[in-house]
Design a protein around this motif. Structure first.
Motif, PDB file in Angstrom:
ATOM      1  N   ARG A 104     -17.927  30.935 -23.836  1.00  0.00           N
ATOM      2  CA  ARG A 104     -18.089  30.812 -22.180  1.00  0.00           C
ATOM      3  C   ARG A 104     -19.615  30.578 -21.973  1.00  0.00           C
ATOM      4  O   ARG A 104     -19.976  30.043 -21.095  1.00  0.00           O
ATOM      5  CB  ARG A 104     -17.349  31.913 -21.525  1.00  0.00           C
ATOM      6  CG  ARG A 104     -16.033  31.905 -21.561  1.00  0.00           C
ATOM      7  CD  ARG A 104     -15.468  33.082 -21.148  1.00  0.00           C
ATOM      8  NE  ARG A 104     -14.033  33.098 -21.069  1.00  0.00           N
ATOM      9  CZ  ARG A 104     -13.110  33.068 -22.180  1.00  0.00           C
ATOM     10  NH1 ARG A 104     -13.612  33.195 -23.399  1.00  0.00           N
ATOM     11  NH2 ARG A 104     -11.821  33.294 -21.983  1.00  0.00           N
ATOM     12  N   GLY A 105     -20.463  31.432 -22.688  1.00  0.00           N
ATOM     13  CA  GLY A 105     -21.728  31.711 -22.064  1.00  0.00           C
ATOM     14  C   GLY A 105     -22.673  30.900 -22.962  1.00  0.00           C
ATOM     15  O   GLY A 105     -23.753  30.131 -22.277  1.00  0.00           O
ATOM     16  N   ARG A 241     -21.993  36.120 -18.378  1.00  0.00           N
ATOM     17  CA  ARG A 241     -22.234  35.983 -16.725  1.00  0.00           C
ATOM     18  C   ARG A 241     -21.345  34.946 -16.048  1.00  0.00           C
ATOM     19  O   ARG A 241     -21.051  35.399 -14.872  1.00  0.00           O
ATOM     20  CB  ARG A 241     -23.612  35.652 -16.597  1.00  0.00           C
ATOM     21  CG  ARG A 241     -24.129  35.636 -15.163  1.00  0.00           C
ATOM     22  CD  ARG A 241     -25.606  35.348 -15.023  1.00  0.00           C
ATOM     23  NE  ARG A 241     -26.380  36.332 -15.490  1.00  0.00           N
ATOM     24  CZ  ARG A 241     -26.815  37.593 -14.758  1.00  0.00           C
ATOM     25  NH1 ARG A 241     -26.126  37.704 -13.423  1.00  0.00           N
ATOM     26  NH2 ARG A 241     -27.243  38.476 -15.049  1.00  0.00           N
ATOM     27  N   PRO A 242     -20.841  34.065 -16.733  1.00  0.00           N
ATOM     28  CA  PRO A 242     -20.203  33.047 -16.260  1.00  0.00           C
ATOM     29  C   PRO A 242     -18.708  33.632 -15.585  1.00  0.00           C
ATOM     30  O   PRO A 242     -18.048  32.906 -15.097  1.00  0.00           O
ATOM     31  CB  PRO A 242     -19.806  31.795 -17.372  1.00  0.00           C
ATOM     32  CG  PRO A 242     -20.954  32.087 -17.975  1.00  0.00           C
ATOM     33  CD  PRO A 242     -21.384  33.535 -18.084  1.00  0.00           C
ATOM     34  N   GLU A 290     -26.669  31.486 -20.157  1.00  0.00           N
ATOM     35  CA  GLU A 290     -25.878  30.888 -19.087  1.00  0.00           C
ATOM     36  C   GLU A 290     -25.895  29.463 -19.414  1.00  0.00           C
ATOM     37  O   GLU A 290     -26.491  28.636 -20.073  1.00  0.00           O
ATOM     38  CB  GLU A 290     -26.813  30.962 -17.791  1.00  0.00           C
ATOM     39  CG  GLU A 290     -27.278  32.503 -17.528  1.00  0.00           C
ATOM     40  CD  GLU A 290     -28.706  32.755 -17.948  1.00  0.00           C
ATOM     41  OE1 GLU A 290     -29.387  33.357 -17.327  1.00  0.00           O
ATOM     42  OE2 GLU A 290     -28.907  32.197 -18.933  1.00  0.00           O
ATOM     43  N   PRO A 291     -24.557  28.753 -18.692  1.00  0.00           N
ATOM     44  CA  PRO A 291     -24.495  27.441 -19.144  1.00  0.00           C
ATOM     45  C   PRO A 291     -25.277  26.630 -18.184  1.00  0.00           C
ATOM     46  O   PRO A 291     -25.840  27.114 -17.178  1.00  0.00           O
ATOM     47  CB  PRO A 291     -22.811  27.312 -18.516  1.00  0.00           C
ATOM     48  CG  PRO A 291     -22.863  28.527 -17.330  1.00  0.00           C
ATOM     49  CD  PRO A 291     -23.580  29.323 -17.869  1.00  0.00           C
TER      50      PRO A 291
END
Length: 291
Positions: A104-105, A241-242, A290-291
């Motif tokens: 995800r990150g 974080r996302p 982060e993305p």
């Protein structure tokens, strides 16, 4: 006895997806063609290899054959990739394994970067825990993996993924610039078992703090939901974080700590040419989680 590659591909696809229909979608062929390929392999070996249930699973003999089938297909894919590289036509599919937080990150940014630079290479992502990822890389299920805290010299370093405290927004420490791990000792503490718990215990040891987990929760989304419900606090990494909802905060911890993320191919086999190119491309730029 004649065993061919289409038979092995169909057999492994059913094992990996848990069904003939899903295997057909995976391979881009009809379900009847998959069934025929598996049945012909079973005839060649004079024994059943799959239990036709939902989900489908390998018999005892099938389980013994899985690693050999993976090795055979991996070798063929490597031959095809080397030939394509020699012809100047880098293409194909790379199977990338990573943990859920890394998926995800970090992985979305990697995928965008690779798609722009190598449009003929398709990267397929598999989620698993650290132990599963290591096994997939070893047995050929995955061609590459984002490893967490690998031994020095393993793979291509990507990022230092820093640890963060996850707190409800109304927590007394939520407004601080950073959270001392020792200040969380009086809160119910939630952890994910396995490698995550080991790293968090080391973080607490370095801080001179006690850690007595109130709950051990494997699924990251469940862990976050429990913090939302006021059942405790936890420590995650920036890669999470996302997934953090607006009623929670993710804050730096002291003492500062991080885990290393590295992109690697298999340890005991040559890397696919596409994996080498993707790794070199990833190493050429700075990454954030982060993305």
């Amino acid at each position: 006895m004649t065993v061919n590659l289409p038979q092995l591909r169909a057999f492994l696809a059913v094992v990996d997806t848990g069904g003939f229909g899903a295997a057909a979608d995976e391979l881009g062929m009809s379900q009847s063609a998959v069934s025929h390929a598996v049945a012909s392999l079973e005839r060649e070996l004079a024994a059943p290899l799959l239990i036709r249930s939902s989900p489908a699973r390998a018999t005892a003999l099938g389980e013994r054959l899985v690693p050999y089938a993976r090795t055979a297909l991996s070798a063929v894919r490597s031959l095809e990739a080397v030939a394509a590289e020699a012809a100047g036509a880098l293409a194909g599919t790379v199977r990338l394994a990573a943990t859920p937080t890394v998926c995800r990150g970090l992985v979305p940014g990697l995928l965008r970067h690779w798609r722009a630079g190598q449009p003929n290479v398709t990267v397929r992502v598999f989620e698993g825990d650290s132990a599963e990822i290591a096994a997939w890389l070893e047995d050929g299920t995955a061609d590459a993996a984002v490893l967490v805290d690998p031994p020095p010299g393993t793979g291509v370093p990507l990022v230092e993924d820093r640890y963060r405290a996850l707190l409800p927004r109304d927590h007394p420490l939520a407004g601080e610039a950073a959270v001392d791990v020792r200040d969380l000792e009086d809160d119910p503490f939630l952890v994910s078992p396995g490698g995550c718990e080991t790293r968090l215990r080391e973080l607490h040891r370095l801080a001179g703090a006690r850690v007595t987990p109130t709950h051990r929760v494997r699924d990251l989304a469940t862990l976050i939901s429990m913090v939302q419900a006021g059942l405790g606090v936890t420590v995650l990494t920036e890669a999470s974080r996302p997934l953090v909802p607006p009623d929670l905060v993710l804050l730096p911890v002291t003492p500062p700590a991080s885990r290393r993320l590295a992109l690697s191919g298999p340890r005991d086999r040559p890397w696919l040419p596409a994996v080498r190119v993707l790794a070199e491309s990833a190493a050429a730029r700075q990454w954030a989680t982060e993305p």
